[in-house]
Write a protein that holds these residues in place. Sequence first.
Motif, short mmCIF file in Angstrom:
data_model
loop_
_atom_site.label_atom_id
_atom_site.label_comp_id
_atom_site.label_asym_id
_atom_site.label_seq_id
_atom_site.Cartn_x
_atom_site.Cartn_y
_atom_site.Cartn_z
N LYS A 150 27.88 31.45 37.05
CA LYS A 150 28.57 32.72 37.32
C LYS A 150 29.60 32.66 36.95
CE LYS A 150 25.43 32.07 41.40
NZ LYS A 150 25.10 32.46 43.06
N ASP A 151 30.10 34.08 37.59
CA ASP A 151 31.75 33.56 37.39
C ASP A 151 32.77 33.78 38.09
OD1 ASP A 151 31.25 36.12 35.00
OD2 ASP A 151 31.12 37.78 35.91
N LYS A 152 32.22 33.57 39.17
CA LYS A 152 32.99 33.24 40.27
C LYS A 152 33.01 31.48 39.99
CE LYS A 152 32.97 31.88 44.80
NZ LYS A 152 32.36 31.86 46.82
N ASP A 153 32.44 30.30 39.30
CA ASP A 153 32.32 29.82 39.05
C ASP A 153 33.31 29.17 37.83
OD1 ASP A 153 30.85 28.45 40.57
OD2 ASP A 153 28.96 29.01 39.42
N PHE A 154 32.99 29.87 36.95
CA PHE A 154 34.24 30.18 35.73
C PHE A 154 36.00 30.75 36.16
CE2 PHE A 154 34.41 32.52 31.72
CZ PHE A 154 35.63 32.26 30.97
N SER A 155 36.06 31.85 37.64
CA SER A 155 37.40 31.78 37.55
C SER A 155 37.96 30.21 38.26
CB SER A 155 37.18 33.20 38.28
OG SER A 155 36.59 34.06 38.12
N HIS A 156 37.06 30.16 38.86
CA HIS A 156 37.90 28.57 39.88
C HIS A 156 37.71 27.54 38.20
CE1 HIS A 156 37.16 29.08 44.04
NE2 HIS A 156 35.68 30.11 43.85
N GLY A 177 39.43 35.83 47.74
CA GLY A 177 38.04 35.59 47.21
C GLY A 177 38.28 36.11 45.71
N LEU A 178 36.86 35.53 45.50
CA LEU A 178 37.29 35.80 44.02
C LEU A 178 35.42 35.82 43.79
CD1 LEU A 178 38.01 32.66 42.17
CD2 LEU A 178 39.71 34.72 42.42
N ASP A 179 34.81 36.87 44.48
CA ASP A 179 33.52 37.48 44.44
C ASP A 179 33.71 38.62 43.82
OD1 ASP A 179 32.13 35.06 45.84
OD2 ASP A 179 32.68 35.80 47.60
N THR A 180 34.94 39.33 43.86
CA THR A 180 34.61 40.44 43.27
C THR A 180 35.61 40.48 41.74
OG1 THR A 180 36.75 40.74 45.04
CG2 THR A 180 34.35 41.45 46.27
N MET A 181 36.35 39.43 41.82
CA MET A 181 36.92 39.83 40.15
C MET A 181 36.07 38.92 39.57
SD MET A 181 39.90 38.66 42.70
CE MET A 181 41.40 39.00 40.74
N PRO A 183 36.29 37.30 35.83
CA PRO A 183 37.46 36.90 35.17
C PRO A 183 38.19 37.23 33.92
CG PRO A 183 34.91 35.41 34.92
CD PRO A 183 34.82 36.85 35.28
N ASN A 184 37.56 38.17 33.62
CA ASN A 184 39.27 38.78 33.13
C ASN A 184 40.17 39.78 34.25
OD1 ASN A 184 38.55 38.39 29.95
ND2 ASN A 184 36.52 40.49 30.64
N GLN A 185 39.40 39.95 35.27
CA GLN A 185 40.75 39.91 35.68
C GLN A 185 41.39 38.96 36.61
OE1 GLN A 185 38.02 42.70 38.76
NE2 GLN A 185 38.55 43.97 38.24
N VAL A 186 40.69 37.86 36.36
CA VAL A 186 41.46 36.39 37.06
C VAL A 186 42.66 36.51 36.00
CG1 VAL A 186 41.96 34.17 38.13
CG2 VAL A 186 39.45 35.81 38.47
N LEU A 187 42.76 36.50 34.48
CA LEU A 187 43.04 36.10 33.68
C LEU A 187 44.60 36.82 33.81
CD1 LEU A 187 44.02 34.28 31.34
CD2 LEU A 187 42.60 36.22 29.85
#
Length: 323
Positions: A150-156, A177-181, A183-187
């Motif tokens: 999942k993208d959430k696991d990637f971001s964490h 909260g990272l559910d709506t983001m 991984p590229n947005q987090v980066l």
Amino acid sequence: MAQINDNKRAPHFDGSNDSYWKAKMTTYIKSINRKIWKAVETKIEIADPETPIMAKEVLLQNNDIALSAIHDALDERKFDQIKNIKMANEVWKKLEESFEGTQAVKSAKAYILKEKFARFKMKDDESVPEIFHRLQVLINDLKALGEEVKDKDFSHKFLRCLPSRFGTFVTILVRSGLDTMTPNQVLGDVMTDDTYRDNNEKEKKNKEKKDEKKDDKKKSVSFKATTSSKGKVKQDTSSKDEGSFTRDDEKMTLFMKRFGKFMVKKGYRARRKKSSSKNKKEARKCFKCNSKDHFIAKCPYNVTMMMIARRARRTRRRIRKTR
């Protein structure tokens, strides 16, 4: 009826990076026609012999188009492995087994990649975009083997690998909260914060350099002021000393002049001159007879007196003997 797009060429496959080629080849076949990819994804079965000939021809044509695209992508060595297979679905599975392995091999590879994902850390000489890219490649390999990430696991995982200077920012992102983001947005948020931090550090360094320059200027000015004041003090003291010395010298010269006049009046200087002139003009004399012709060593009176003394001693000895 589906047709191959002649403007595109199938991605070449030499066996070095099968997951990379598989992703590109899937997209290429889908771009031709979704029905063509369906012929690759699922096996074509014509169980009813009474099926109309036209429908059968369409399915077989889709299979041939997909098979031709795969043949175009392979080199001669890889083509020899599948050249006798007539169905595109069977060719695709044969390539997957050859380069990805069987289901047991895939599960073993997936297990190894999961371990790498769990131990994933940032390297010493690695930047933030390089961390993200390396982690993204690892996750794509897992997805290619059928694993779901999942993208959430990637971001964490990405945020946990960041350096300690991002601690406050990571806490804010996790709480928001990272559910709506994605991984590229987090980066993107991390890079934005990093650029702000770099700008602040540069400004601080520039201020420190400016302050150091100001301090150096103040020190140089104060040093010059102290040296100039010391120079003035030295000049003042030297001028005072010179003035006192000149006054003392004048007093001393006046005293010496007066003392010289006093000595001249008393006649000490004249007597010394006369005595020195007499000593120079008078010749040496014999201390025995005061004669200027010889010294005492060659004085004749001195020799006669010695002879008389000798004769007297001889006569005394004779007299003693006769008695």
